[in-house]
Design a protein around this motif. Structure first.
Motif, mmCIF file in Angstrom:
data_model
loop_
_atom_site.group_PDB
_atom_site.id
_atom_site.type_symbol
_atom_site.label_atom_id
_atom_site.label_comp_id
_atom_site.label_asym_id
_atom_site.label_seq_id
_atom_site.Cartn_x
_atom_site.Cartn_y
_atom_site.Cartn_z
ATOM 1 N N CYS A 227 0.831 -1.203 0.000
ATOM 2 C CA CYS A 227 0.000 0.000 0.000
ATOM 3 C C CYS A 227 0.864 1.251 0.000
ATOM 4 O O CYS A 227 1.929 1.281 0.603
ATOM 5 C CB CYS A 227 -0.865 0.036 1.251
ATOM 6 N N VAL A 228 0.367 2.288 -0.641
ATOM 7 C CA VAL A 228 0.968 3.611 -0.559
ATOM 8 C C VAL A 228 0.627 4.154 0.828
ATOM 9 O O VAL A 228 -0.477 3.946 1.334
ATOM 10 C CB VAL A 228 0.382 4.524 -1.664
ATOM 11 N N CYS A 229 1.564 4.842 1.462
ATOM 12 C CA CYS A 229 1.294 5.409 2.790
ATOM 13 C C CYS A 229 0.396 6.641 2.666
ATOM 14 O O CYS A 229 0.271 7.240 1.590
ATOM 15 C CB CYS A 229 2.590 5.759 3.509
ATOM 16 N N ALA A 230 -0.222 7.025 3.765
ATOM 17 C CA ALA A 230 -1.124 8.173 3.776
ATOM 18 C C ALA A 230 -0.389 9.455 3.403
ATOM 19 O O ALA A 230 -0.951 10.325 2.731
ATOM 20 C CB ALA A 230 -1.780 8.306 5.138
ATOM 21 N N THR A 231 0.863 9.584 3.802
ATOM 22 C CA THR A 231 1.630 10.787 3.480
ATOM 23 C C THR A 231 1.801 10.933 1.973
ATOM 24 O O THR A 231 1.543 11.999 1.418
ATOM 25 C CB THR A 231 2.998 10.754 4.181
ATOM 26 N N CYS A 232 2.220 9.875 1.307
ATOM 27 C CA CYS A 232 2.386 9.932 -0.149
ATOM 28 C C CYS A 232 1.039 10.094 -0.850
ATOM 29 O O CYS A 232 0.942 10.813 -1.838
ATOM 30 C CB CYS A 232 3.116 8.692 -0.663
ATOM 31 N N ALA A 233 0.038 9.451 -0.334
ATOM 32 C CA ALA A 233 -1.283 9.536 -0.946
ATOM 33 C C ALA A 233 -1.828 10.951 -0.891
ATOM 34 O O ALA A 233 -2.495 11.400 -1.823
ATOM 35 C CB ALA A 233 -2.250 8.578 -0.273
ATOM 36 N N THR A 234 -1.516 11.689 0.178
ATOM 37 C CA THR A 234 -2.019 13.051 0.287
ATOM 38 C C THR A 234 -1.141 14.064 -0.430
ATOM 39 O O THR A 234 -1.570 15.171 -0.671
ATOM 40 C CB THR A 234 -2.208 13.474 1.761
ATOM 41 N N LYS A 235 0.085 13.682 -0.777
ATOM 42 C CA LYS A 235 0.956 14.555 -1.565
ATOM 43 C C LYS A 235 0.489 14.611 -3.014
ATOM 44 O O LYS A 235 0.722 15.558 -3.719
ATOM 45 C CB LYS A 235 2.405 14.058 -1.550
ATOM 46 N N LYS A 236 -0.140 13.547 -3.448
ATOM 47 C CA LYS A 236 -0.649 13.437 -4.811
ATOM 48 C C LYS A 236 -2.157 13.502 -4.750
ATOM 49 O O LYS A 236 -2.752 13.442 -3.692
ATOM 50 C CB LYS A 236 -0.224 12.100 -5.420
ATOM 51 N N GLU A 237 -2.796 13.621 -5.879
ATOM 52 C CA GLU A 237 -4.253 13.596 -5.907
ATOM 53 C C GLU A 237 -4.750 12.235 -5.440
ATOM 54 O O GLU A 237 -4.252 11.204 -5.872
ATOM 55 C CB GLU A 237 -4.749 13.791 -7.337
ATOM 56 N N VAL A 238 -5.706 12.233 -4.576
ATOM 57 C CA VAL A 238 -6.334 10.978 -4.136
ATOM 58 C C VAL A 238 -7.753 10.988 -4.626
ATOM 59 O O VAL A 238 -8.420 11.955 -4.681
ATOM 60 C CB VAL A 238 -6.307 10.834 -2.594
#
Length: 75
Positions: A64-75
């Motif tokens: 899984c992508v971590c929440a930090t990376c997921a929020t750096k990019k468009e989710v």
């Protein structure tokens, strides 16, 4: 050296494929420990195609992508 003194190495499934930091995935924690977990945050969001496309081929479908990376990019 006692077993408890040996540092544990996280599995690839517990690390974000984008940054390499722990992804804190509840599903992976449950698989690894056998202890029931609350639903993972990632089951409640939709990841953009651009985020999914940014995952290196060697990491796709493995973690899984971590929440930090997921929020750096468009989710």
């Amino acid at each position: 050296m006692p077993l408890s003194a040996i540092p544990s190495t996280p599995s690839a499934a517990s690390l974000c494929p984008l940054c390499g930091q722990p992804n804190q995935c509840a599903m992976e924690a449950q698989r690894a420990t056998g202890q029931e977990q609350a639903p993972c945050w990632c089951t409640q969001v939709t990841f953009s195609q651009s985020l999914l496309d940014s995952i290196p081929a060697t990491g796709k479908h493995l973690a899984c992508v971590c929440a930090t990376c997921a929020t750096k990019k468009e989710v």
